[in-house]
Structure formats: C-alpha cells, structure tokens
Write a protein that holds these residues in place. Structure first.
Motif, PDB file in Angstrom:
ATOM      1  N   LEU A   1       0.806  -1.220   0.000  1.00  0.00           N
ATOM      2  CA  LEU A   1       0.000   0.000   0.000  1.00  0.00           C
ATOM      3  C   LEU A   1       0.838   1.269   0.000  1.00  0.00           C
ATOM      4  O   LEU A   1       0.354   2.345   0.346  1.00  0.00           O
ATOM      5  CB  LEU A   1      -0.939  -0.002   1.214  1.00  0.00           C
ATOM      6  N   GLY A   2       2.090   1.137  -0.410  1.00  0.00           N
ATOM      7  CA  GLY A   2       2.965   2.303  -0.487  1.00  0.00           C
ATOM      8  C   GLY A   2       4.276   2.063   0.246  1.00  0.00           C
ATOM      9  O   GLY A   2       4.304   1.468   1.324  1.00  0.00           O
ATOM     10  N   ASP A   3       5.372   2.543  -0.339  1.00  0.00           N
ATOM     11  CA  ASP A   3       6.689   2.365   0.270  1.00  0.00           C
ATOM     12  C   ASP A   3       6.787   3.026   1.638  1.00  0.00           C
ATOM     13  O   ASP A   3       7.542   2.579   2.504  1.00  0.00           O
ATOM     14  CB  ASP A   3       7.765   2.955  -0.645  1.00  0.00           C
ATOM     15  N   ASP A   4       6.027   4.102   1.828  1.00  0.00           N
ATOM     16  CA  ASP A   4       6.120   4.845   3.080  1.00  0.00           C
ATOM     17  C   ASP A   4       5.677   4.017   4.284  1.00  0.00           C
ATOM     18  O   ASP A   4       5.992   4.366   5.428  1.00  0.00           O
ATOM     19  CB  ASP A   4       5.309   6.141   3.009  1.00  0.00           C
ATOM     20  N   MET A   5       4.968   2.922   4.050  1.00  0.00           N
ATOM     21  CA  MET A   5       4.575   2.046   5.153  1.00  0.00           C
ATOM     22  C   MET A   5       5.802   1.460   5.848  1.00  0.00           C
ATOM     23  O   MET A   5       5.735   1.063   7.010  1.00  0.00           O
ATOM     24  CB  MET A   5       3.680   0.918   4.647  1.00  0.00           C
ATOM     25  N   TYR A   6       6.924   1.412   5.125  1.00  0.00           N
ATOM     26  CA  TYR A   6       8.165   0.926   5.718  1.00  0.00           C
ATOM     27  C   TYR A   6       9.246   2.012   5.766  1.00  0.00           C
ATOM     28  O   TYR A   6       9.902   2.192   6.786  1.00  0.00           O
ATOM     29  CB  TYR A   6       8.692  -0.272   4.934  1.00  0.00           C
TER      30      TYR A   6
ATOM     31  N   PHE B   1       1.424  -3.551  -7.218  1.00  0.00           N
ATOM     32  CA  PHE B   1       1.760  -2.598  -8.273  1.00  0.00           C
ATOM     33  C   PHE B   1       2.104  -1.214  -7.726  1.00  0.00           C
ATOM     34  O   PHE B   1       2.538  -0.338  -8.478  1.00  0.00           O
ATOM     35  CB  PHE B   1       0.625  -2.496  -9.304  1.00  0.00           C
ATOM     36  N   LEU B   2       1.918  -0.992  -6.420  1.00  0.00           N
ATOM     37  CA  LEU B   2       2.301   0.281  -5.809  1.00  0.00           C
ATOM     38  C   LEU B   2       3.722   0.240  -5.246  1.00  0.00           C
ATOM     39  O   LEU B   2       4.180   1.209  -4.645  1.00  0.00           O
ATOM     40  CB  LEU B   2       1.317   0.654  -4.702  1.00  0.00           C
ATOM     41  N   LEU B   3       4.402  -0.883  -5.422  1.00  0.00           N
ATOM     42  CA  LEU B   3       5.794  -0.972  -5.006  1.00  0.00           C
ATOM     43  C   LEU B   3       6.607   0.056  -5.784  1.00  0.00           C
ATOM     44  O   LEU B   3       6.472   0.174  -7.003  1.00  0.00           O
ATOM     45  CB  LEU B   3       6.315  -2.380  -5.297  1.00  0.00           C
ATOM     46  N   GLY B   4       7.447   0.805  -5.060  1.00  0.00           N
ATOM     47  CA  GLY B   4       8.150   1.902  -5.715  1.00  0.00           C
ATOM     48  C   GLY B   4       9.667   1.827  -5.599  1.00  0.00           C
ATOM     49  O   GLY B   4      10.234   0.948  -4.931  1.00  0.00           O
TER      50      GLY B   4
ATOM     51  N   HIS C   1      15.373   0.840  -3.619  1.00  0.00           N
ATOM     52  CA  HIS C   1      16.693   1.452  -3.474  1.00  0.00           C
ATOM     53  C   HIS C   1      17.346   1.115  -2.138  1.00  0.00           C
ATOM     54  O   HIS C   1      18.570   1.243  -1.992  1.00  0.00           O
ATOM     55  CB  HIS C   1      16.587   2.969  -3.623  1.00  0.00           C
ATOM     56  N   LEU C   2      16.566   0.664  -1.157  1.00  0.00           N
ATOM     57  CA  LEU C   2      17.129   0.290   0.145  1.00  0.00           C
ATOM     58  C   LEU C   2      18.136  -0.836   0.017  1.00  0.00           C
ATOM     59  O   LEU C   2      19.059  -0.956   0.823  1.00  0.00           O
ATOM     60  CB  LEU C   2      16.012  -0.126   1.106  1.00  0.00           C
TER      61      LEU C   2
ATOM     62  N   TRP D   1      -1.283   8.198  -7.451  1.00  0.00           N
ATOM     63  CA  TRP D   1      -0.917   9.384  -6.655  1.00  0.00           C
ATOM     64  C   TRP D   1      -2.031   9.734  -5.677  1.00  0.00           C
ATOM     65  O   TRP D   1      -1.767  10.007  -4.497  1.00  0.00           O
ATOM     66  CB  TRP D   1      -0.651  10.550  -7.590  1.00  0.00           C
ATOM     67  N   TYR D   2      -3.271   9.705  -6.146  1.00  0.00           N
ATOM     68  CA  TYR D   2      -4.414  10.040  -5.289  1.00  0.00           C
ATOM     69  C   TYR D   2      -4.551   9.038  -4.146  1.00  0.00           C
ATOM     70  O   TYR D   2      -4.787   9.426  -2.989  1.00  0.00           O
ATOM     71  CB  TYR D   2      -5.689  10.054  -6.141  1.00  0.00           C
ATOM     72  N   PHE D   3      -4.369   7.767  -4.453  1.00  0.00           N
ATOM     73  CA  PHE D   3      -4.482   6.731  -3.421  1.00  0.00           C
ATOM     74  C   PHE D   3      -3.379   6.881  -2.368  1.00  0.00           C
ATOM     75  O   PHE D   3      -3.638   6.785  -1.160  1.00  0.00           O
ATOM     76  CB  PHE D   3      -4.402   5.346  -4.065  1.00  0.00           C
ATOM     77  N   LEU D   4      -2.148   7.126  -2.804  1.00  0.00           N
ATOM     78  CA  LEU D   4      -1.016   7.214  -1.887  1.00  0.00           C
ATOM     79  C   LEU D   4      -1.045   8.480  -1.036  1.00  0.00           C
ATOM     80  O   LEU D   4      -0.313   8.567  -0.042  1.00  0.00           O
ATOM     81  CB  LEU D   4       0.301   7.135  -2.667  1.00  0.00           C
TER      82      LEU D   4
END
Length: 287
Positions: free
Chosen positions: A63-68, A107-110, A115-116, A164-167
């Motif tokens: 659900l978005g990279d920011d979750m981690y 599909f929201l994996l970014g 890059h980590l 973008w809207y979902f994230l």
C-alpha cells in the motif's frame, strides 16, 4: 520437475540466474517469509549468481513504500521486512543484480523501497537473453485477456494519477480500501470459470512475436508449455516456442510435523559453455 536442493548441492557454480514469482508475502504468513529468507541464504551461497528476478506479487498487498521507509529506526528494527532487506542488500553487495517487477497485488511498489537494497524496478514486458535465446518476462496478468472486468481494473489502477491520489490518503484509509477491494475480488473470482482466469492463447502468441521464450507467473499453474506459433497472414505453423509458468509459494500440510513451503521457480545454469533454463521445485521445511 527438477529438485532445487539437488541443484544447489551438486552444481552450485553453474547457477547464473534465479526467477521467482507470486510469493504473496505478508506478516500474516510467517512460513512464507521464512522460506524466502531461506532462498536468499541459498542465493548468497551461489558463487556465480548474477541475477535474481522477482516477477510480481512479491507481497500479498503493498500500500505504499512509506509504510516501511518512513518508520523510525526502532520500528524498522522490529519489522518483519527488515531481515529480508538486509539479506537482499548483502546479495546486491555480493554482485547479484536484483530485478523486481510489479504484480497485480503489489503494483504500488516503488523505487524508494527497492533502493534500500539496490534493486532495479523493471517494467513489463522485460526482454533478456539466455544464451542465444530472446526471453520475454512479465507477471502474467496482462495475458489473461478473457477476464475483461479485471483488465479494465488493471488499466485504471496503473494510471499514475490514480496511484498518486491513493497514496495521498492516510495509511489506515488505504488499508480499508484495500480490504474492501480484496473482498470484492474474491467474491468475483469465485464466480469466474478457471479458463477465464488463465492466459489467452492469442495474447500468448502476440507476446512471443519478438521472443522465443515467455516466462511469467500469476496463474498459479506452473508448467512448461510448448507454443506453436503461426503466421498471422497464412495461419501456417512457423515455429515452436516455449512458455514457462512459475508457481506460487504455498504452505503444504500446515500445522503438522510435515509442514513445508513449496514453490516452482526457474533457474538458468551454465555448464561447459552450454546455457539451460529449467523449472525447479523449491521446498522449505517449516520450523
């Protein structure tokens, strides 16, 4: 089906590439996570491994990279993803390229997450050469063209503005939306025939126009298929090509002493100048 553990013990120096798909990892499935960590340990022990491909649905939901990536250090240290990130980073440092493709569930994996550990996020279809053979890689859901409703959903959710809207929504809201979408998808899939959710032959023929070999996952029907391609004008058999389907990762005999995780993966090997691609049964005993 060849045995992956046998390959590791008898010909470790021959393994050049490993391709996997449909792991569906989550904190709710620790056995699958442990099996993937075990595979990464195997990869770290392979002296000639140059590429690891993850062809979509790495995670059950993303659900978005920011979750981690936006967690503080203490939260990251305790997170179930951290051991995986560390091993992948070690694998990259050891000289193995890590190439990640989107699936229908992640599909929201970014790029920030990839890059980590130095991975490359690749778009589908992705073309590669195995020896003298041109190979096309993709997740596989785009080949299931008979499932018209899903293809419409796929087209909409891949739009950058929609993503973008979902994230931009709070993480709790994203979870709520994802839970409702999964419940609806499960209900709809229960009413669909198995044939609709498999690949369409015309889509496969189209995909193999510029390649001799197609590798994908998604359908959870691992096998090696010979594809007889035809010329579009005369409808005459032109040549035989191949489609390799990777298998999903699943827990077998859960709760028993025989519990294990099984998956079908692909490996590219090179011996005495001869390059080969084969499907292998990967097994990890649950502890």
């Amino acid at each position: 089906m060849l045995d992956f553990n046998h390959l590791l013990t008898t010909r470790p120096h021959s393994v050049q590439q490993i391709l996997i798909s449909d792991l569906h990892l989550s904190a709710d499935e620790p056995a699958l996570v442990q099996a993937f960590l075990a595979l990464l340990d195997d990869c770290l022990a392979l002296p000639a491994l140059s590429q690891l491909y993850i062809l979509g649905d790495w995670f059950e939901v993303w659900l978005g990279d920011d979750m981690y990536t936006e967690l503080d250090d203490d939260a990251k240290a305790a997170h179930w993803l951290t051991p995986m990130v560390k091993r992948l980073k070690a694998l990259r440092v050891a000289g193995c390229d890590i190439l990640v493709m989107h699936g229908n569930r992640d599909f929201l994996l970014g790029r920030p997450f990839c890059h980590l550990f130095g991975a490359r996020l690749i778009a589908e279809p992705f073309y590669n050469d195995i020896g003298d053979t041109v190979v096309r890689l993709e997740h596989g859901d785009a080949l299931c063209t008979d499932d018209v409703k899903y293809q419409w959903f796929r087209k909409v959710t891949r739009k950058p503005l929609v993503q973008w809207y979902f994230l931009k929504k709070p993480i709790t809201k994203r979870h709520d939306i994802a839970d409702k979408m999964r419940a609806k998808s499960k209900q709809q899939n229960a009413q669909k025939s198995a044939a609709i959710m498999d690949v369409n032959n015309d889509a496969v023929q189209q995909a193999l126009q510029n390649a001799a070999l197609l590798i994908h996952g998604h359908t959870h029907r691992p096998a090696k298929h010979e594809v007889k391609t035809t010329t579009s004008a005369e409808h005459v058999l032109s040549e035989h090509k191949w489609r390799y389907v990777l298998g999903d990762w699943r827990v077998i005999d859960a709760g028993s002493k025989r519990a294990q995780v099984q998956a079908v993966i692909a490996a590219v090997t090179e011996d005495a100048g001869s390059t080969a691609l084969d499907l292998y049964q990967f097994c990890h005993r649950v502890r």
